[in-house]
Write a protein that holds these residues in place. Structure first.
Motif, mmCIF file in Angstrom:
data_model
loop_
_atom_site.group_PDB
_atom_site.id
_atom_site.type_symbol
_atom_site.label_atom_id
_atom_site.label_comp_id
_atom_site.label_asym_id
_atom_site.label_seq_id
_atom_site.Cartn_x
_atom_site.Cartn_y
_atom_site.Cartn_z
ATOM 1 N N ARG A 2 0.758 -1.173 0.053
ATOM 2 C CA ARG A 2 0.010 -0.095 -0.062
ATOM 3 C C ARG A 2 0.911 1.276 -0.119
ATOM 4 N N HIS A 3 1.834 1.450 0.814
ATOM 5 C CA HIS A 3 2.796 2.355 0.878
ATOM 6 C C HIS A 3 3.734 2.674 -0.345
ATOM 7 N N LEU A 4 3.837 1.623 -0.887
ATOM 8 C CA LEU A 4 4.535 1.921 -2.453
ATOM 9 C C LEU A 4 3.760 2.491 -3.565
ATOM 10 N N VAL A 5 2.492 2.462 -3.315
ATOM 11 C CA VAL A 5 1.510 2.927 -4.427
ATOM 12 C C VAL A 5 1.663 4.461 -4.067
ATOM 13 N N PHE A 6 1.553 4.986 -3.151
ATOM 14 C CA PHE A 6 1.782 6.294 -3.135
ATOM 15 C C PHE A 6 2.333 7.385 -3.928
ATOM 16 N N PRO A 7 3.771 6.963 -4.263
ATOM 17 C CA PRO A 7 4.465 7.630 -5.154
ATOM 18 C C PRO A 7 4.062 7.528 -6.580
ATOM 19 N N LEU A 8 3.405 6.209 -6.853
ATOM 20 C CA LEU A 8 2.881 6.152 -8.211
ATOM 21 C C LEU A 8 1.650 7.120 -8.413
ATOM 22 N N LEU A 9 0.912 7.197 -7.324
ATOM 23 C CA LEU A 9 -0.305 8.118 -7.509
ATOM 24 C C LEU A 9 0.121 9.480 -7.621
ATOM 25 N N ALA A 10 0.968 9.843 -6.856
ATOM 26 C CA ALA A 10 1.610 11.342 -6.738
ATOM 27 C C ALA A 10 2.105 11.574 -8.195
ATOM 28 N N HIS A 11 2.559 10.673 -9.060
ATOM 29 C CA HIS A 11 3.055 10.705 -10.271
ATOM 30 C C HIS A 11 1.841 11.083 -11.195
ATOM 31 N N LEU A 12 0.740 10.203 -11.048
ATOM 32 C CA LEU A 12 -0.193 10.292 -11.851
ATOM 33 C C LEU A 12 -0.952 11.885 -11.688
ATOM 34 N N VAL A 13 -0.787 12.405 -10.390
ATOM 35 C CA VAL A 13 -1.330 13.682 -10.495
ATOM 36 C C VAL A 13 -0.441 14.669 -10.930
ATOM 37 N N GLU A 14 0.820 14.494 -11.123
ATOM 38 C CA GLU A 14 1.595 15.591 -11.602
ATOM 39 C C GLU A 14 1.450 15.403 -13.213
ATOM 40 N N ASN A 15 1.570 14.281 -13.762
ATOM 41 C CA ASN A 15 1.517 14.294 -15.270
ATOM 42 C C ASN A 15 0.023 14.478 -15.823
ATOM 43 N N GLU A 16 -0.902 14.340 -14.750
ATOM 44 C CA GLU A 16 -2.368 14.536 -15.247
ATOM 45 C C GLU A 16 -2.935 13.713 -16.373
ATOM 46 N N ASN A 19 5.917 9.216 -19.541
ATOM 47 C CA ASN A 19 4.621 9.190 -18.548
ATOM 48 C C ASN A 19 4.857 8.107 -17.641
ATOM 49 N N ASP A 20 5.649 7.165 -17.763
ATOM 50 C CA ASP A 20 5.812 5.901 -16.866
ATOM 51 C C ASP A 20 6.611 6.428 -15.682
ATOM 52 N N PHE A 21 6.104 6.280 -14.312
ATOM 53 C CA PHE A 21 6.676 6.535 -13.094
ATOM 54 C C PHE A 21 8.239 5.895 -13.136
ATOM 55 N N PHE A 22 8.649 4.705 -13.443
ATOM 56 C CA PHE A 22 9.827 4.293 -13.463
ATOM 57 C C PHE A 22 10.647 4.745 -14.594
ATOM 58 N N LEU A 23 10.228 5.189 -15.574
ATOM 59 C CA LEU A 23 11.269 5.446 -16.752
ATOM 60 C C LEU A 23 11.156 6.844 -17.248
ATOM 61 N N ALA A 24 10.445 7.618 -16.516
ATOM 62 C CA ALA A 24 10.328 9.223 -16.855
ATOM 63 C C ALA A 24 11.514 9.887 -17.073
#
Length: 463
Positions: A16-30, A338-343
């Motif tokens: 669950r806690h590892l998901v937070f950075p991914l969701l924050a990335h989605l907020v940034e790139n919309e 747009n990929d969290f790991f690759l951007a």
């Protein structure tokens, strides 16, 4: 790029806690509507002990509504639980942090437990208090403290299931604190533990769990989770892309990818592209020839998964369709960006991908128009000319290629490959593949049934 986003696919395999950075990335790139992502963040946070964070998310979504009373009660409960668990854990921590005790501890855990019990009355329940407090600290976001307590617990514990669980928690804590060298060590240690036995499903936070009791399925489940968690480490550690290729291309984990998570091929293919320019020298044969192996897997798994990154390699190395490869590379740039790991690797990916196109194009042509090649690289004529000049100067192509700027062409003068070199290339790895095939056949055959020797029949009167 929403159709190529893997966040919803990856989330079920993360804590669950590892998901937070991914969701924050989605907020940034919309990539998705911000309101939907914030709602997902709130649903995740309200089930943790990060009460203040959950309250902030609630206020963002409902600015005109009062904060529910349940948060105040949850905060009070979290504080009291923290105090109780801290007292229980601190009693053990005070003992093991004593320099005399630290010097007396040995590699044998059972011997250490007996020593602590005889001299300091430390019991197994007290040692488990380290685990409980570390897990609780993790739930309210104190990842550094959680890592410390879980480490101490793992050094002393003889419970194999809780030890594996502490491994997962320690790895997640190291990832979330950005300690990539430590996280890499923890990742390797956890991989060895998983590969050495079929562990029962860990119970740490949202760590991998499974309803099955089949050891092989549990091990497959754990390896699938490990593949996803390792993406955080491999795409942040300086040597991570090379290490990713070494791990993911091993037979065990390549089989795991093909069986349970074919979307990981995006990251495997990207790592191969990023490592292409440096794929020489001290790197292993597996890394140097990784693209060749990955393309075969992409062909095999195309019915399960494909995206512009995998399609780019397929069009370039299977179809030899440079126009299609050019189109897929244009899409792949957006996917990577747009990929969290690759951007953060977008520019390196494009530079290496253009190198691959140039290498393949020059391999089958002897006279190349610079303008035509620039177009296939998605560059303007001036940008393409500069890029090609630098490429030839910096790579091994310089020995075979000459640029005629007057005619705006590249002349490739490639000497024929000696026949013995052709034979070496054709038979590379043949001995290993034969050995692997023989081992597989021997495993598939039933064990031989022992044959009892027949006793000679003695006929009475015979001499």
């Amino acid at each position: 790029m929403a159709e190529y986003d893997l966040t919803k696919t990856i989330i079920p395999h993360l804590d669950r806690h590892l998901v937070f950075p991914l969701l924050a990335h989605l907020v940034e790139n919309e990539t998705f509507p911000v309101e939907q992502v914030q709602a997902a963040q709130y649903e995740l946070a309200k089930e943790t002990n990060m009460v203040d964070y959950a309250v902030n998310l609630f206020e963002q979504q409902h600015p005109d509504e009062p904060v529910p009373d349940e948060f105040a009660a949850k905060r009070e409960k979290a504080v009291s639980t923290h105090e109780r668990l801290q007292q229980e854990a601190q009693a053990v921590l005070n003992v093991i942090e004593n320099p005399e005790v630290a010097q007396s501890l040995r590699q044998d855990k059972n011997q250490n437990l007996q020593y602590l019990k005889d001299h300091y009355n430390v019991t197994l329940d007290q040692i488990n208090a380290l685990y409980n407090f570390g897990q609780f600290q993790y739930t309210y976001g104190n990842y550094s403290g959680a890592a410390d307590y879980l480490y101490h617990f793992r050094v002393l514990s003889t419970d194999p299931d809780l030890t594996i669980s502490a491994h997962w928690g320690k790895l997640a804590s190291d990832i979330l604190t950005g300690k990539w060298d430590v996280a890499l060590e923890e990742l390797n240690s956890l991989r060895e533990a998983i590969d050495s036995r079929a562990p029962t499903a860990p119970a740490f936070a949202s760590a991998p769990s499974s309803s099955t009791t089949d050891p092989a399925l549990i091990q497959l489940h754990s390896r699938t989770w490990l593949l996803h968690w390792s993406l955080f480490v491999y795409f942040n550690h300086p040597q991570g892309r090379t290490l990713l290729l070494e791990t993911f291309l091993s037979p065990t984990y390549l089989n795991t990818i093909q069986t349970s998570s074919p979307w990981i091929l995006r990251y495997l293919a990207t790592a191969a592209v990023l490592s292409r320019k440096s794929a020489s020298g001290a790197l292993s044969s597996r890394v140097r020839h990784s693209i060749r192996e990955i393309v075969k897997v992409i062909q095999t798994e195309e019915y399960q998964y494909q995206d512009p990154v995998t399609a780019f390699l397929k069009e370039l190395y299977v179809e030899f369709d440079f126009e299609a490869a050019q189109r897929e590379l244009g899409k792949a740039e957006g996917v990577v960006a747009n990929d969290f790991f690759l951007a953060e690797f977008r520019d390196d990916f494009m530079d290496n991908a253009r190198y691959l196109i140039s290498e393949a194009y020059c391999r089958i042509h002897q006279r190349i128009d610079i303008g035509d090649l620039s177009e296939r690289l998605n560059l303007s004529r001036d940008e393409g000319e500069k890029w090609i000049v630098n490429l030839i100067r910096e790579t091994r192509m310089g020995a075979d290629a000459k640029i005629d700027l007057g005619k705006n062409v590249i002349e490739i003068n490639r000497p024929p490959l000696p026949i013995y070199q052709s034979v070496i290339e054709k038979t590379r790895g043949l001995a290993f593949r034969t050995q692997a095939l023989g081992a597989a056949m021997s495993r598939s055959q039933p064990p031989p049934v022992p044959v009892q020797e027949e006793q000679p029949v003695v006929v009475e009167g015979a001499r």
